[in-house]
Enzyme design. Structure first.
Site, PDB file in Angstrom:
ATOM      1  N   GLY A  34      33.574  48.480  49.975  1.00 49.50           N
ATOM      2  CA  GLY A  34      35.024  48.386  49.204  1.00 49.50           C
ATOM      3  C   GLY A  34      35.806  47.027  49.290  1.00 49.50           C
ATOM      4  CB  THR A  35      33.801  45.299  46.832  1.00 48.07           C
ATOM      5  OG1 THR A  35      33.743  46.014  45.951  1.00 48.07           O
ATOM      6  CG2 THR A  35      33.776  44.209  47.354  1.00 48.07           C
ATOM      7  N   GLY A  36      35.966  46.943  45.411  1.00 40.60           N
ATOM      8  CA  GLY A  36      37.335  47.092  44.329  1.00 40.60           C
ATOM      9  C   GLY A  36      38.623  47.746  45.461  1.00 40.60           C
ATOM     10  CB  CYS A  37      39.471  49.767  48.845  1.00 42.08           C
ATOM     11  SG  CYS A  37      38.390  50.718  48.141  1.00 42.08           S
ATOM     12  CB  THR A  93      29.387  44.627  48.139  1.00 41.44           C
ATOM     13  OG1 THR A  93      28.191  45.570  48.436  1.00 41.44           O
ATOM     14  CG2 THR A  93      28.483  43.239  47.822  1.00 41.44           C
ATOM     15  CE  LYS A  99      36.949  46.891  39.912  1.00 38.11           C
ATOM     16  NZ  LYS A  99      37.489  48.529  41.320  1.00 38.11           N
TER      17      LYS A  99
END
Length: 262
Positions: free
Chosen positions: A208-211, A206, A174
């Site tokens: 929690g975007t990865g989760c 932003t 990412k």
């Protein structure tokens, strides 16, 4: 209805971790189950405190879910320490779980560290070889691959290293923190390189975007979607979730998990 499992930490602020994963599973039409690895005290401003769950209890959660509600796909997020990471690796082997999305959560959006250093080696040696997809951000990919990542070419080389030398089936790096102008660059490598370019949004929401991204991919794998299609749709969903975020809290606000995912 297909079942998905998330093995991750609990976010008391509701924007990341188990809470974000279950919201995302629901949005994509799969039944969400969970095994909690850590309890955090946090909000949009940062992580105030956290403690790991005992490894035995983490394993008991996984065993209970798999015994009665076997997942068609599963993901891991915050693993907290080496003992939990190793235990999760053992559970994957013992239960022959498949469609594993490994989100190597090391640092929160706020900058707070969520993984003890000795767990990184366990992730490299025991979890990555069992993964269908690894979804690191730039910092995590650099740590895992042992390289500096400052441009798109370096992202692709790091992704190839994680697949060819460490044993992952595929890697999605990412690029939200890459200096790439008005576009966010994400790179998928599964033997071939595929680049996804998305309009960059100027937003503080932003958390929690990865989760959310890894959960969206997991949900789609559970329903039989192809990897490339799942990644593209998940990226678009997270973009929409940031664009329509409700603006809650004083720090990095949560996404809108009810955003369009079509």
């Amino acid at each position: 209805m297909r079942i998905a499992l998330t093995i991750a930490g609990s976010d008391s602020g509701g924007g990341a971790g188990i809470q974000a994963d279950l919201k995302t599973f629901q949005k994509f039409g799969v039944y969400g189950t969970s095994a909690i690895t850590a309890i955090t005290a946090q909000n949009t401003k940062g992580v105030d405190s956290w403690e790991p769950v005992s490894p035995d209890l983490v394993r008991a959660q996984i065993d209970s879910v798999v015994d009665d509600l076997p997942p068609a796909a599963f993901k891991s997020g915050m693993l907290a320490n080496a003992a939990i990471a190793s235990l999760v690796a053992g559970a994957i082997r013992d239960h022959s779980l498949h469609n594993y999305v490994l989100d190597p959560v090391m640092v929160a959006t706020s900058g707070d560290v969520l993984l003890e250093p000795d767990a990184i080696d366990i992730i490299r040696r025991e979890l990555i070889p069992q993964s269908f997809l690894v979804t690191p951000n730039l910092h995590e990919a650099a740590l895992l691959a042992g390289v500096r990542i400052e441009d798109e070419d370096a992202m692709a080389r790091a992704a190839e290293t994680i697949v060819t030398e460490m044993g992952a089936h595929a890697v999605l790096i990412k690029g939200g923190h890459l200096a790439s102008g008005d576009r966010v660059i994400d790179i998928l490598y599964d033997g071939d390189v595929r680049v996804f370019r998305t309009q960059r949004l100027d937003s503080r929401n932003t958390h929690g975007t990865g989760c959310t991204l890894s959960a969206a991919i997991t949900a789609q794998l559970a329903t039989g979607e192809s990897l490339h299609a799942a990644v593209r749709r998940a990226i678009d969903y997270v973009h929409n979730a940031i664009a329509t975020a409700p603006g809650l809290g004083l720090g990095h606000g949560p996404l809108n998990h009810l955003a369009d995912n079509s």
